[in-house]
Design a protein around this motif. Structure first.
Motif, mmCIF file in Angstrom:
data_model
loop_
_atom_site.group_PDB
_atom_site.id
_atom_site.type_symbol
_atom_site.label_atom_id
_atom_site.label_comp_id
_atom_site.label_asym_id
_atom_site.label_seq_id
_atom_site.Cartn_x
_atom_site.Cartn_y
_atom_site.Cartn_z
ATOM 1 N N UNK A 14 13.345 -13.131 -20.174
ATOM 2 C CA UNK A 14 13.347 -11.682 -20.030
ATOM 3 C C UNK A 14 12.798 -11.000 -21.260
ATOM 4 N N UNK A 15 12.540 -9.714 -21.118
ATOM 5 C CA UNK A 15 12.129 -8.932 -22.281
ATOM 6 C C UNK A 15 13.358 -8.664 -23.143
ATOM 7 N N UNK A 16 13.135 -8.122 -24.311
ATOM 8 C CA UNK A 16 14.232 -7.960 -25.272
ATOM 9 C C UNK A 16 15.350 -7.082 -24.728
ATOM 10 N N UNK A 17 15.021 -6.029 -24.026
ATOM 11 C CA UNK A 17 16.058 -5.136 -23.481
ATOM 12 C C UNK A 17 16.899 -5.856 -22.420
ATOM 13 N N UNK A 18 16.256 -6.622 -21.567
ATOM 14 C CA UNK A 18 16.975 -7.384 -20.540
ATOM 15 C C UNK A 18 17.915 -8.401 -21.173
ATOM 16 N N UNK A 19 17.419 -9.102 -22.168
ATOM 17 C CA UNK A 19 18.252 -10.107 -22.841
ATOM 18 C C UNK A 19 19.370 -9.426 -23.628
ATOM 19 N N UNK A 20 19.090 -8.264 -24.229
ATOM 20 C CA UNK A 20 20.141 -7.528 -24.946
ATOM 21 C C UNK A 20 21.279 -7.182 -23.992
ATOM 22 N N UNK A 21 20.959 -6.710 -22.807
ATOM 23 C CA UNK A 21 21.989 -6.381 -21.814
ATOM 24 C C UNK A 21 22.803 -7.610 -21.429
ATOM 25 N N UNK A 22 22.122 -8.732 -21.247
ATOM 26 C CA UNK A 22 22.824 -9.973 -20.902
ATOM 27 C C UNK A 22 23.746 -10.401 -22.037
#
Length: 166
Positions: A14-22
């Motif tokens: 995922x992109x950084x924002x997606x991974x941050x949410x995870x």
């Protein structure tokens, strides 16, 4: 082949924002999150041992993979051999890896600042004292660690052997 047609491991990327949410969801669930990083060009057993050892230190392993531009900045104009999307997919296919994010910067510091992992894990070519991002990780109470076997394997060495045998 597009992402939806690929193996389930592609869903780990995922992109950084997606991974941050995870990562935030994992943290909220009380899971310890570790971050490992690298180029992972010509995936070899040293990479696997590093990532498996890193995963053994935490509940969740995020791997930040250098983009093609980042790899060229660190390794020179002839690298990477394998394109970033393929390297990310191979890393994601490893069972010990939970999430993969590509990054363009020369260092993973931006990823580290965004994700704020409990643990940053580097390979055995580092010591805990020599990890460049150590102060940043410790600034929020995180810690750094070294994992994997001695650095007896490298993509650079493999490429040299291939050149000699050509």
């Amino acid at each position: 082949m597009n992402t939806s047609e690929r193996a389930p491991s592609a869903k780990k990327i995922g992109d950084l924002e997606t991974i941050r949410s995870a990562v935030e969801a994992h943290r909220a669930a009380g899971r310890v999150v570790a971050l490992a990083n690298g180029v992972f060009d010509l995936l070899h057993v040293g990479h696997v041992r590093y990532l498996e050892a890193a995963r053994g230190m935490a509940d969740v392993l995020v791997v930040a993979v250098n983009s093609d531009a980042s790899t060229r900045a660190n390794k020179g104009p002839t690298r990477p051999v394998v394109p970033e999307a393929e390297r990310a997919e191979m890393v994601a296919a490893l069972g010990c890896v939970d999430h993969v994010v590509l990054f363009d910067e020369k260092s993973p510091l931006g990823v580290i600042r965004t994700l704020r992992p409990h643990l940053q894990v580097k390979g055995t070519d580092y010591t805990p004292d020599s990890i460049p991002e150590r102060a940043e990780v410790e600034s929020w109470g995180g810690r750094v660690a070294v994992a994997g076997d001695p650095k007896n394997h490298s993509t650079t060495d493999t490429l040299r052997k291939l050149e000699r045998s050509a």
